[in-house]
Design an enzyme around this catalytic site. Structure first.
Site, PDB file in Angstrom:
ATOM      1  N   HIS A   1      84.814 -15.082  21.424  1.00 60.49           N
ATOM      2  CA  HIS A   1      85.817 -15.730  20.618  1.00 60.49           C
ATOM      3  C   HIS A   1      86.505 -17.017  21.201  1.00 60.49           C
ATOM      4  O   HIS A   1      86.159 -17.318  22.431  1.00 60.49           O
ATOM      5  CB  HIS A   1      87.425 -14.826  20.978  1.00 60.49           C
TER       6      HIS A   1
ATOM      7  N   HIS B   1      86.769 -23.337  23.515  1.00 56.91           N
ATOM      8  CA  HIS B   1      85.373 -22.741  24.218  1.00 56.91           C
ATOM      9  C   HIS B   1      85.298 -21.561  23.986  1.00 56.91           C
ATOM     10  O   HIS B   1      86.121 -20.579  23.654  1.00 56.91           O
ATOM     11  CB  HIS B   1      85.368 -23.004  25.749  1.00 56.91           C
TER      12      HIS B   1
END
Lengths: 172, 172
Positions: free
Chosen positions: B34, B115
């Protein structure tokens, strides 16, 4: 892509289920505790996107309903799965039915028994021990269900939520 | 209850991330791969329900946008986390910002670096090996993002999706 439709019960029921799953369910880490409404089915992503409005229509036509869990049960001797038995009620049964008719393939391999798995794939002696102990327990879980979730499966067999459908709250 | 807000990238990016996480991320089994938009925050369930319309408003005011991943990067020496670097773009930065202002507590402990974590909590020598290898790789992942998800954390530290917010598709 492999999809599935589930209900996640409230956190306190998931925590209870996980306290058993951690030890007794090899699929513990692949998905949070859940009630399966539609077993894994294969579908092209684009085809699935066409079915989203149908899922929204079903969500909008469903009112929030209560579920109760009083005891554990088992699918033995078919499988040695042990589960929190979700007492059947019309709303839940009707909701599940709608994912297996009309535009949805009927991929049911057995009658719908609402449940939250807490143990599976045990050795025979372990199964007997665990079920022997758990069947004595009385549980007293209640929850209001107001949504279901469409998930897809990753290559490692775990599941990611694609979309949540909240009863009465979807734009079709 | 502890909540968080994330984007799940498409399946093929999750599968790639998991191929590394499986070996190098001890949190592998707690949540699918995620992009974190809002770190874990504590909130009463009833208070959170009041914020749902706010999340819907944000979703409705956001257009689907593209993300690109070209390489891995690291937070070293702050932590030895290694991640798929998501190239920053205005839409993503703007979306993240909205979860830290107005009715939302600003719980950011550091500037937002989009990220997808693929390794963390490695031993020093392992970190050097893994990052040394991965930093040579060129990646070429692109995806369209059209939703974010509100999650809550269970007692075992894993996360369950509470609700999905699809851009432009929510009833406020």
């Amino acid at each position: 892509m492999k999809y599935g439709i589930v209900i996640f019960p409230p956190k306190y029921i998931q925590d209870e289920a996980n306290s058993y799953r951690k030890r007794y369910d090899p699929k513990y880490s692949l998905i949070p505790p859940h009630i399966t409404l539609k077993e894994a089915f294969d579908m092209d992503e684009k085809e699935m996107d066409k079915l989203i409005p149908e899922l929204k229509r079903i969500a909008n036509a469903t009112n929030p309903f209560s579920i109760e869990i009083r005891k554990v049960s088992t699918f033995f001797p078919v499988t040695n799965t042990i589960y929190f038995k979700v007492e059947p009620n019309d709303e839940l049964m009707n909701l599940q039915k709608q994912f297996h008719e009309g535009k949805f393939e009927n991929n049911m391999s057995h009658p719908f028994v609402p449940h939250i798995t807490i143990a599976q794939n045990l050795r025979d002696d372990e199964y007997s021990d665990v079920f022997g102990t758990l069947k004595m327990n009385q549980f007293n879980f209640e929850a209001t269900i107001d949504r279901f979730q469409l998930l897809y499966q990753l290559e490692n067999q775990s599941w990611t939520v694609y979309e949540t459908f909240v009863f009465g709250k979807e734009i079709v």
